[in-house]
Design a protein around this motif. Structure first.
Motif, PDB file in Angstrom:
ATOM      1  N   GLU A 627     -37.546  14.686   7.217  1.00  5.98           N
ATOM      2  CA  GLU A 627     -36.090  14.873   7.203  1.00  5.98           C
ATOM      3  C   GLU A 627     -35.953  16.247   7.777  1.00  5.98           C
ATOM      4  OE1 GLU A 627     -33.568  12.001   4.578  1.00  5.98           O
ATOM      5  OE2 GLU A 627     -34.378  13.864   3.581  1.00  5.98           O
ATOM      6  N   VAL A 628     -34.895  16.638   8.212  1.00  4.94           N
ATOM      7  CA  VAL A 628     -34.489  17.962   8.621  1.00  4.94           C
ATOM      8  C   VAL A 628     -32.998  18.124   8.264  1.00  4.94           C
ATOM      9  CG1 VAL A 628     -36.045  18.175  10.851  1.00  4.94           C
ATOM     10  CG2 VAL A 628     -33.697  17.090  11.063  1.00  4.94           C
ATOM     11  N   GLU A 629     -32.556  19.653   8.117  1.00  4.98           N
ATOM     12  CA  GLU A 629     -31.210  19.520   7.866  1.00  4.98           C
ATOM     13  C   GLU A 629     -30.652  20.503   9.231  1.00  4.98           C
ATOM     14  OE1 GLU A 629     -28.557  22.721   4.904  1.00  4.98           O
ATOM     15  OE2 GLU A 629     -30.630  22.279   4.396  1.00  4.98           O
ATOM     16  N   VAL A 630     -29.599  20.092   9.655  1.00  5.10           N
ATOM     17  CA  VAL A 630     -28.948  20.489  10.805  1.00  5.10           C
ATOM     18  C   VAL A 630     -28.077  21.730  10.744  1.00  5.10           C
ATOM     19  CG1 VAL A 630     -27.164  19.822  12.758  1.00  5.10           C
ATOM     20  CG2 VAL A 630     -28.622  18.028  11.547  1.00  5.10           C
ATOM     21  N   PHE A 631     -28.344  22.650  11.559  1.00  9.69           N
ATOM     22  CA  PHE A 631     -27.764  23.973  11.492  1.00  9.69           C
ATOM     23  C   PHE A 631     -26.909  24.019  12.719  1.00  9.69           C
ATOM     24  CE2 PHE A 631     -30.412  24.513   8.012  1.00  9.69           C
ATOM     25  CZ  PHE A 631     -29.702  25.447   7.357  1.00  9.69           C
ATOM     26  N   ASP A 632     -25.463  23.884  12.902  1.00 10.06           N
ATOM     27  CA  ASP A 632     -24.565  23.950  13.936  1.00 10.06           C
ATOM     28  C   ASP A 632     -23.413  24.570  13.875  1.00 10.06           C
ATOM     29  OD1 ASP A 632     -24.100  23.046  16.570  1.00 10.06           O
ATOM     30  OD2 ASP A 632     -24.844  20.992  16.218  1.00 10.06           O
ATOM     31  N   ASN A 633     -22.576  24.399  14.780  1.00  5.04           N
ATOM     32  CA  ASN A 633     -21.231  25.181  14.766  1.00  5.04           C
ATOM     33  C   ASN A 633     -21.291  26.779  14.379  1.00  5.04           C
ATOM     34  OD1 ASN A 633     -18.191  25.041  14.780  1.00  5.04           O
ATOM     35  ND2 ASN A 633     -18.063  24.928  12.621  1.00  5.04           N
ATOM     36  N   GLY A 634     -22.215  27.426  15.290  1.00  6.86           N
ATOM     37  CA  GLY A 634     -22.102  28.830  14.979  1.00  6.86           C
ATOM     38  C   GLY A 634     -22.472  29.528  16.271  1.00  6.86           C
ATOM     39  N   GLN A 635     -22.308  30.542  16.174  1.00  3.77           N
ATOM     40  CA  GLN A 635     -22.698  31.487  17.641  1.00  3.77           C
ATOM     41  C   GLN A 635     -21.725  30.814  18.911  1.00  3.77           C
ATOM     42  OE1 GLN A 635     -26.822  31.972  18.107  1.00  3.77           O
ATOM     43  NE2 GLN A 635     -27.191  33.234  16.444  1.00  3.77           N
ATOM     44  N   ASP A 636     -20.481  31.006  18.856  1.00  3.39           N
ATOM     45  CA  ASP A 636     -19.712  30.626  20.056  1.00  3.39           C
ATOM     46  C   ASP A 636     -19.784  28.900  20.158  1.00  3.39           C
ATOM     47  OD1 ASP A 636     -19.231  33.287  20.172  1.00  3.39           O
ATOM     48  OD2 ASP A 636     -20.971  33.270  21.663  1.00  3.39           O
ATOM     49  N   ASP A 637     -19.862  28.015  19.151  1.00  4.69           N
ATOM     50  CA  ASP A 637     -19.956  26.775  19.168  1.00  4.69           C
ATOM     51  C   ASP A 637     -18.921  26.226  18.514  1.00  4.69           C
ATOM     52  OD1 ASP A 637     -20.668  24.310  19.719  1.00  4.69           O
ATOM     53  OD2 ASP A 637     -22.679  24.227  18.819  1.00  4.69           O
ATOM     54  N   ARG A 643     -19.470  20.709  13.950  1.00  2.00           N
ATOM     55  CA  ARG A 643     -18.858  21.167  12.675  1.00  2.00           C
ATOM     56  C   ARG A 643     -19.178  19.951  11.658  1.00  2.00           C
ATOM     57  NH1 ARG A 643     -13.984  23.069  15.276  1.00  2.00           N
ATOM     58  NH2 ARG A 643     -12.942  21.253  14.826  1.00  2.00           N
ATOM     59  N   ILE A 644     -19.206  18.674  12.212  1.00  2.70           N
ATOM     60  CA  ILE A 644     -19.338  17.471  11.241  1.00  2.70           C
ATOM     61  C   ILE A 644     -20.795  17.417  10.923  1.00  2.70           C
ATOM     62  CG2 ILE A 644     -19.128  15.067  11.157  1.00  2.70           C
ATOM     63  CD1 ILE A 644     -16.765  15.206  12.735  1.00  2.70           C
ATOM     64  N   ALA A 645     -21.672  17.755  12.087  1.00  2.21           N
ATOM     65  CA  ALA A 645     -23.236  17.409  11.861  1.00  2.21           C
ATOM     66  C   ALA A 645     -23.452  18.961  11.071  1.00  2.21           C
ATOM     67  CB  ALA A 645     -23.870  17.529  13.326  1.00  2.21           C
ATOM     68  N   ASN A 646     -23.035  19.999  11.244  1.00  3.75           N
ATOM     69  CA  ASN A 646     -23.520  21.200  10.546  1.00  3.75           C
ATOM     70  C   ASN A 646     -23.803  20.733   8.871  1.00  3.75           C
ATOM     71  OD1 ASN A 646     -24.294  23.965  10.159  1.00  3.75           O
ATOM     72  ND2 ASN A 646     -22.398  24.395   9.187  1.00  3.75           N
ATOM     73  N   GLY A 647     -25.215  21.008   8.415  1.00  2.00           N
ATOM     74  CA  GLY A 647     -25.365  20.860   6.950  1.00  2.00           C
ATOM     75  C   GLY A 647     -25.863  19.416   6.723  1.00  2.00           C
ATOM     76  N   GLN A 648     -25.841  18.573   7.595  1.00  2.00           N
ATOM     77  CA  GLN A 648     -26.283  17.243   7.248  1.00  2.00           C
ATOM     78  C   GLN A 648     -27.737  17.173   7.264  1.00  2.00           C
ATOM     79  OE1 GLN A 648     -24.711  14.267   9.861  1.00  2.00           O
ATOM     80  NE2 GLN A 648     -22.446  14.470   9.143  1.00  2.00           N
ATOM     81  N   ASN A 664     -24.444  24.420  25.853  1.00  2.00           N
ATOM     82  CA  ASN A 664     -24.306  25.698  25.314  1.00  2.00           C
ATOM     83  C   ASN A 664     -24.287  25.194  23.829  1.00  2.00           C
ATOM     84  OD1 ASN A 664     -23.953  28.107  26.858  1.00  2.00           O
ATOM     85  ND2 ASN A 664     -21.994  27.309  27.414  1.00  2.00           N
ATOM     86  N   CYS A 665     -24.761  23.935  23.318  1.00  2.00           N
ATOM     87  CA  CYS A 665     -24.769  23.809  21.977  1.00  2.00           C
ATOM     88  C   CYS A 665     -25.838  24.647  21.227  1.00  2.00           C
ATOM     89  CB  CYS A 665     -25.356  22.232  21.595  1.00  2.00           C
ATOM     90  SG  CYS A 665     -25.257  21.692  19.940  1.00  2.00           S
ATOM     91  N   THR A 666     -25.628  25.019  20.007  1.00  2.00           N
ATOM     92  CA  THR A 666     -26.575  25.967  19.386  1.00  2.00           C
ATOM     93  C   THR A 666     -27.320  25.272  18.134  1.00  2.00           C
ATOM     94  OG1 THR A 666     -24.850  26.736  17.865  1.00  2.00           O
ATOM     95  CG2 THR A 666     -24.892  27.977  19.551  1.00  2.00           C
ATOM     96  N   ARG A 667     -27.354  24.036  18.260  1.00  2.00           N
ATOM     97  CA  ARG A 667     -27.962  23.249  17.088  1.00  2.00           C
ATOM     98  C   ARG A 667     -29.285  23.506  16.985  1.00  2.00           C
ATOM     99  NH1 ARG A 667     -26.537  17.050  17.582  1.00  2.00           N
ATOM    100  NH2 ARG A 667     -24.777  18.124  16.981  1.00  2.00           N
ATOM    101  N   ALA A 668     -29.751  23.660  15.799  1.00  2.00           N
ATOM    102  CA  ALA A 668     -31.047  24.256  15.001  1.00  2.00           C
ATOM    103  C   ALA A 668     -31.499  23.015  13.990  1.00  2.00           C
ATOM    104  CB  ALA A 668     -31.286  25.634  14.963  1.00  2.00           C
ATOM    105  N   PHE A 669     -32.636  23.042  13.755  1.00  2.00           N
ATOM    106  CA  PHE A 669     -33.114  22.397  12.663  1.00  2.00           C
ATOM    107  C   PHE A 669     -34.242  22.859  11.749  1.00  2.00           C
ATOM    108  CE2 PHE A 669     -32.508  19.496  16.130  1.00  2.00           C
ATOM    109  CZ  PHE A 669     -31.502  18.610  15.877  1.00  2.00           C
ATOM    110  N   ALA A 670     -34.017  22.733  10.345  1.00  2.00           N
ATOM    111  CA  ALA A 670     -34.780  23.427   9.258  1.00  2.00           C
ATOM    112  C   ALA A 670     -35.654  22.058   8.599  1.00  2.00           C
ATOM    113  CB  ALA A 670     -34.005  24.194   8.325  1.00  2.00           C
ATOM    114  N   PRO A 671     -36.679  22.250   8.230  1.00  2.00           N
ATOM    115  CA  PRO A 671     -37.302  21.268   7.600  1.00  2.00           C
ATOM    116  C   PRO A 671     -36.938  21.135   5.978  1.00  2.00           C
ATOM    117  CG  PRO A 671     -38.757  23.237   7.503  1.00  2.00           C
ATOM    118  CD  PRO A 671     -37.768  23.504   8.484  1.00  2.00           C
TER     119      PRO A 671
END
Length: 676
Positions: A627-637, A643-648, A664-671
């Protein structure tokens, strides 16, 4: 016409020419021999200097060293970073010159004219449409007349050249069609000053010394001894006795005196040997003026070390300045007088095969390596030491030599690398998921800024290249056929496979850059140490995506250009109209630029986001992450879905389906570490 009248007309013509041709004021009689009254030298007498070059050994040697060293070097166009351009009209010109002259022969003539005449005019011959230069011709300086711009004599500018060649009619050449390189002449603003002119006196004295030596050897100008006798000798007896002495002793002709028979040897007075020293001085003077070391001229201590140092000195002190002045003269002419260079482009001589300069590069590279290993950013090192490489992606960040980790991101010492290229556990505490996500977003933004600049440069260059191809004769034939048949021509004439390949190289290099820059962040997040390898499966997966993105960008460009060509054929446009466009349809250059105007940032961030996330998920999968944690809605996004996906928390399979939400999406994933 009477002879006297013809002379008067000739004098009147010269006076009139002197009035309107200021460069003639620099010609004057300087010195005459009291013995013969002949002129010993005339200011800037090209044919006199050509005669010296033709017959005087040391002048020939010095000039040939310069000419033969420089003539074979390729001349090309480079961009603002010093990178050679593969496709440019001037590259074709420098590789062709004209139908009778090779590039090496052309530059040989160029430097000989410059040295003997102090200047070298090169006529640029254009095609009939006057849209491109198709040939270059060297012109002899002494056959060239200059017509100044009389509207600005206090700010000297040449209006026109007149060349008197082999034909009866002279050739009138506008200033824009003549590259005029010359050494500054303090006596005459319009003409150059010759290098060899400073050697007149020394050469003449040396020639006189040679003649004196020749007369001694061949005619016995100064006898070695005298023969005297008491009795009177007839002429026949003198000649017989002279011949007997010369045959027996192998000497020059003796001096015969009617006196007591005695042999008196003659010795050389020091003043009689001064010509020998004068010859050495003339030789050294010539080598010094032309900047040729003794060893290269052929009379120095020719040991290996001396020759090696002399060669380096020759290139650094003498030859590189010649190259530099030629490059700057041609760059200025093709930038301002006849604009064929785009912004940042310049003419540069390729000296990469000159071993004497490569030795300097080795020492410079050693200094650069030391600075880089101290953590100095590469771009700073390149600029400070004038390496000429140019800015590179990520070059504004300093790196520590341990594992090439960005200095501003290194938080704790890394463990000692293992000898085997296998994964090892890292005992240091793993960063939080939020820290990993923010680090990946930060890296992406930094690399994307460099990619944005590269993409903007690519499309600017593409626009200029397409315009140049549209002006070429090849496209003119294609366009004439298209207009006649009202059919859209093939785009391959304007956009080549090389253009697509270059775009692929840019995209692929930044895909690789984003993976390498993110690698250590993934290592820390997973608690492992894996050395970066371009052949790693995760990196290969990201690079596979690059080809598809290049195809999409290329298709967008071609679609826009295809629509323009269709409109232009329907309107019956000329090539000039095709390039410029009208109020309803932009021309070629504007079209390509507007198609990607303000899109370079979007392309860079979107493409790098896709590549980074593909590699991220592949690394996590290899490490056993589910699984991964979603980091989104940051840095001009500010997108709502982001915003909904952020933190899921998503499964790897779901994350692979939604690498990015939008351009231009800034989405990144953490393990997400497995429980237990």
């Amino acid at each position: 016409m009477k002879f006297v009248e013809a002379i008067k007309q000739r004098v009147a013509a010269i006076r009139k020419a002197s009035k309107y041709l200021p460069h003639l004021h620099g010609i004057e009689h300087v010195f005459s021999s009291a013995r013969t009254g002949d002129s010993l030298y005339e200011i800037d007498n090209y044919m006199e200097f050509a005669g010296i070059y033709n017959s005087y050994v040391w002048v020939r040697k010095a000039v040939n060293v310069i000419v033969e060293s420089l003539a074979p070097l390729p001349v090309r166009v480079v961009d603002s970073n010093g990178k050679p351009l593969k496709s440019h009209p001037l590259n074709d010109l420098f590789g062709y010159i004209n139908d009778t002259t090779t590039p090496s022969q052309h530059w040989q003539q160029y430097f000989i004219h410059l040295i003997l005449g102090g200047e070298n005019p090169v006529e640029l011959v254009t095609n009939k449409a006057k849209t491109s230069v198709v040939e270059m011709w060297n012109r002899r300086p002494d056959r060239l007349w200059i017509l100044p711009d009389y509207a600005r004599l206090n700010y000297p500018r040449i209006a026109e050249f007149v060349f008197y060649g082999q034909d009866a009619d002279p050739i009138r050449v506008p200033a824009s069609h003549m590259v005029f390189d010359r050494f500054y002449n303090p006596r005459n603003v319009w003409r150059g000053i010759t290098v060899i002119g400073a050697l007149r006196t020394g050469v003449k004295l040396d020639v006189a010394g040679q003649r004196w030596n020749e007369s001694i050897v061949t005619t016995g100008a100064k006898p070695e001894f005298a023969v005297t006798t008491k009795k009177f000798l007839t002429d026949g007896e003198k000649e017989r006795l002279e011949q007997q002495i010369m045959d027996k002793h192998g000497t020059g002709r003796p001096l015969m005196l009617d006196d007591e028979t005695t042999v008196v040897p003659y010795s050389w007075a020091p003043k009689d040997m001064e010509w020998v020293e004068q010859r050495r001085f003339a030789r050294d003077e010539i080598g010094g003026l032309f900047g040729i070391p003794d060893e290269i001229m052929g009379y120095g201590k020719d040991t290996y070390d001396n020759l090696k140092m002399a060669e380096r000195l020759l290139w650094r002190v003498t030859l590189k300045p010649y190259i530099g002045r030629r490059d700057s003269v041609y760059t200025k002419h093709f930038t301002y007088t006849m604009p064929l260079l785009n912004k940042g482009e310049r003419i540069e001589t390729d000296v990469s095969d000159v071993s004497a300069l490569q030795q300097d590069d080795d020492a410079l590279l050693e200094r650069a390596t030391k600075f880089f290993n101290m953590g100095v950013p590469f771009n700073t090192v390149d600029q400070s030491l004038s390496l000429g490489i140019g800015a590179i992606p990520g070059g504004d960040v300093g790196y520590l030599p341990s594992n090439l980790i960005p200095a501003d991101e290194m938080s704790a010492p890394l463990p000692t690398p293992q000898t085997k290229a296998v994964e090892t556990l890292v005992k240091a505490k793993k960063p939080s998921a939020a820290r990993t996500g923010r680090a990946l977003q930060k890296i992406r933004k930094r690399v994307a800024a460099d990619m944005e600049t590269a993409i903007e440069g690519y499309f600017e260059e593409l626009a200029n290249n397409v315009v140049a191809r549209a002006r070429a004769n090849k496209f003119a034939r294609v366009w004439h056929k298209a207009i006649t048949k009202k059919a859209v021509p093939d785009l391959d004439v304007l956009i080549t496979d090389d253009d697509v390949t270059k775009l692929g190289d840019i995209v692929g290099s930044f895909y690789l850059q984003i993976c390498e820059a993110s690698w250590e962040t993934w290592n820390k997040a997973l608690g492992v140490t894996v050395e970066f390898d371009a052949d790693n499966a995760a990196v290969v997966a990201a690079l596979d995506q690059a080809g598809e993105q290049v195809r999409m960008i290329d298709e967008t460009t071609k679609t826009a250009l295809q629509a323009l060509l269709k409109y232009a054929t329907e309107q019956g446009w000329t090539i000039s109209q095709l390039i410029k466009g009208d109020e309803n349809q932009p021309g070629i250059k504007a079209l390509i630029q507007e198609t990607y105007k303000n899109r370079a940032r979007t392309i860079a961030r979107t493409e790098l986001g896709t590549a980074q996330n593909i590699c991220t998920l592949a690394r996590y999968k290899d490490a056993g992450i589910k699984e991964v944690e979603v980091f989104d809605n940051g840095q001009d996004d500010p997108d709502s879905a982001c915003r909904i996906a952020n933190g899921q928390k998503w499964s790897l399979k779901d994350a692979q389906k939604k690498l990015l939400e939008h351009p231009n999406c800034t989405r990144a994933f953490a393990p997400v570490e497995p429980k237990g």
